[in-house]
Design an enzyme around this catalytic site. Structure first.
Site, short mmCIF file in Angstrom:
data_model
loop_
_atom_site.label_atom_id
_atom_site.label_comp_id
_atom_site.label_asym_id
_atom_site.label_seq_id
_atom_site.Cartn_x
_atom_site.Cartn_y
_atom_site.Cartn_z
N LYS A 1 81.94 50.00 -11.88
CA LYS A 1 81.16 48.75 -11.72
C LYS A 1 79.70 49.13 -11.30
O LYS A 1 79.21 49.24 -10.35
CB LYS A 1 81.79 47.85 -10.73
CG LYS A 1 80.16 46.72 -10.55
CD LYS A 1 80.97 45.52 -9.61
CE LYS A 1 80.45 44.64 -9.28
NZ LYS A 1 79.32 45.04 -8.09
N ASP B 1 76.70 64.04 -7.36
CA ASP B 1 75.35 64.59 -7.51
C ASP B 1 75.22 64.96 -7.39
O ASP B 1 73.44 66.19 -7.95
CB ASP B 1 75.14 63.11 -8.68
CG ASP B 1 75.60 63.02 -9.78
OD1 ASP B 1 76.43 62.69 -9.84
OD2 ASP B 1 74.53 61.72 -10.44
N SER C 1 82.10 49.79 -7.55
CA SER C 1 80.58 50.10 -7.44
C SER C 1 80.56 50.23 -5.89
O SER C 1 79.91 51.45 -5.96
CB SER C 1 80.76 48.35 -6.31
OG SER C 1 80.02 47.52 -5.72
#
Length: 558
Positions: free
Chosen positions: A330, A316, A305
């Site tokens: 998740k 990224d 999460s």
């Protein structure tokens, strides 16, 4: 701190409250047989709303008396089970406990304890907390609570916790057994708010490298992390290992704020999107305290999460190096919606996506049971031990601005994969661990050295203490033999390093240094930390092994 921070979602709240109101209606129907046509007419108005219709029928006509509120408590979880694995219902009784880790505190007496020997042994007392003010010390045994014996009677730990906790400001009378004192010492403790820390360890692992163990994204997580970074930088930290292994997540806004701490300005952190396509995007503001320095983030299969939001945002944006094993997967956002009776539903209202557009939510279309077995499936398919066992489809491939290949569809794959290490696990070690003998030895050892251990204030002092105990392993082996586990010299030699590390870690945790001492000692056998230190000690900061170098390129099913 960061852009677009408003996450108010009104529509799910209206829907959920309407559903709750409809489910609790039903007492308006008349009871007599002569009025059945009128009841049928009333039911026909409901049309296809079968759930409300059924509840009204049961309330009006069922042969036995039924508590409609109890029936509703049974129905709501069944409905949510058919949505996704993370939408869930909390009764009023369970909600307070479920919210503790999010709110960052609970009401209690302020001790860390263990019941390995069917007795509450105080391992540590929270500095400045209620028990510290009342004079309770590490090593004390809590024998009675309000004149009721809780030691040696086989009482369940949850029951013990229930008796020790209570509303802040209330008092509890304890009977304390202390080494060197005959009989029980009476102590009255006034309960108070006890903080639940998001950061369990923070120290310099090397003179210029900081280590922070970060366990949850509670309401105070960003504040704690910011303070920890500031303190470590004041001690000379220039590089950081952020350990979020085992961190199951928490508040989305805390994940965003913490990601902002590490990113330069105007970098996307995350975006969320609901079923109507409404999108909320979060960007960094460049005001973080650690935006340029070298950074390594540790993850594993239990990082979930908000942990994955943080890892995904950094990966990224080509910021730092992610090391460990593939995270949980998740990628759903829950909103907690209260009901009038104090209960609440955490309803999945959106998906979140990493800056490259990855959804890292693993599939759940095969049902909750299959979803919950997914981590076991990773073990069965050897994924925890070999990156070659992990396969992503090309359709899940994304590329960062820096040219790094990353994948969506089931967790964050680290830049550097480090397999789980079981090479030192022998039958002897498994036996002493399975029977909890190793841990019970550390409690016994702590008791025998309590005066020295209570006086330790630095990791260097702890190292010197263990350096003065040359026969620590021999003491343990003799203790285990008295507990019925015969020595096996070859296996003891093979498992020596892991057993000594665990013994020192558990004993160290019983000192005022608490988890700083635990992780300081356990890291001698932690290959993921060792890999992080190699990365941060390398002369070039760009020597990262990316996902494309570690993942087999065949069509998978995830």
């Amino acid at each position: 701190m960061y852009k677009n921070s408003k996450f108010t979602i009104l529509l799910p709240t209206v829907i959920a409250c309407s559903l709750a109101a409809g489910m609790l209606l039903g007492s308006f129907l008349l009871r007599s047989g002569a009025d059945r046509p009128a009841r049928r007419a009333a039911l026909s108005v409901a049309g296809t709303d079968k759930l409300n219709m059924l509840l009204r029928l049961i309330d009006a006509q069922y042969v036995d008396t039924v508590r409609m509120d109890s029936l509703t408590e049974e129905i709501i979880p069944l409905i949510l089970e058919n949505l996704d694995p993370h939408s869930m219902y909390f009764s009023a009784k369970d909600l307070a406990q479920a919210n503790e880790t999010i709110e960052g505190e609970f009401d209690g007496i302020g001790v860390v304890f263990n019941m390995a020997t069917d007795t509450v042994v105080v391992l540590n007392v929270i500095a400045g907390g209620p028990s510290a003010k009342a004079g309770i010390q590490g090593g004390d045994r809590i024998v009675t609570v309000e004149d009721s014996t809780i030691a040696g009677v086989g009482m369940d730990q949850n029951e013990v916790v229930k008796r020790l906790r209570g509303p802040r400001g209330s008092e509890v009378r304890l009977g304390i057994q202390r080494s060197g004192i005959d009989g029980l010492t009476p102590v009255t403790v006034r309960r108070d708010a006890i903080p639940i820390k998001s950061i369990t360890a923070s120290y310099l692992i090397r003179p210029d490298i900081g280590y922070i163990k970060f366990d949850q994204f509670s309401v105070n997580a960003y504040k704690e992390l910011s303070e920890a970074i500031g303190q470590l930088k004041g001690q000379g930290m220039q590089k950081l290992i952020l350990d979020i292994r085992g961190n199951s997540g928490g508040l989305l806004e805390q994940a965003i704020a913490i990601s902002n701490e590490f990113l330069p300005a105007d970098k996307m952190i995350v975006y969320t999107q609901d079923r109507a396509g409404n999108r909320e995007t979060q960007y960094s503001d460049g005001q973080g305290e650690f935006t340029d320095e070298q950074l390594v983030v540790l993850i594993d299969e239990y990082s979930a999460s908000s942990s994955e939001i943080l890892a995904g945002a950094l990966q990224d944006n080509d910021r730092g190096t992610i090391i460990g094993r593939r995270s949980y997967g998740k990628g759903l956002v829950q909103s907690q919606i209260p009901f009038p009776d104090g209960s609440a539903v955490r309803l999945t209202v959106a998906r979140y996506y990493t800056p490259t557009g990855r959804s890292i939510q693993k599939p759940y279309s095969d049902g909750t049971e299959s979803y919950n077995r997914e981590l076991l499936s990773r073990y069965e398919h050897n994924e925890l031990f070999s990156a070659d066992s992990i396969h992503f489809a090309d359709s899940l491939k994304y590329v960062t601005e820096g040219g790094k290949v990353v994948y969506g569809g089931g967790g964050i794959m680290p830049d550097i994969f480090v397999p789980a290490d079981t090479s030192d696990t022998t039958p002897y070690f498994r036996e002493v661990a399975r029977r909890n003998i190793l841990y019970r030895f550390t409690l016994d050892y702590t008791d025998r050295h309590r005066a020295q251990l209570n006086g330790i204030r630095t990791l260097e002092e702890l190292d010197r203490f263990f350096g003065s105990q040359p026969d620590l392993l021999g003491e343990f082996v003799r203790y285990a033999a008295r507990q019925g586990v015969a020595p096996k010299p070859a296996e003891i030699e093979r498992s020596k390093e892991v057993m000594l590390a665990q013994i020192k870690a558990y004993v160290g945790r019983n000192t005022p240094l608490e988890d700083n001492a635990f992780y300081h000692n356990i890291q001698s056998i932690d290959n993921v930390v060792k890999q992080a230190l190699e990365v941060l000690s390398a002369p070039r900061p760009d020597n990262e092994l990316h996902v494309r170098d570690t993942v087999a390129r065949t069509e998978p099913s995830l």
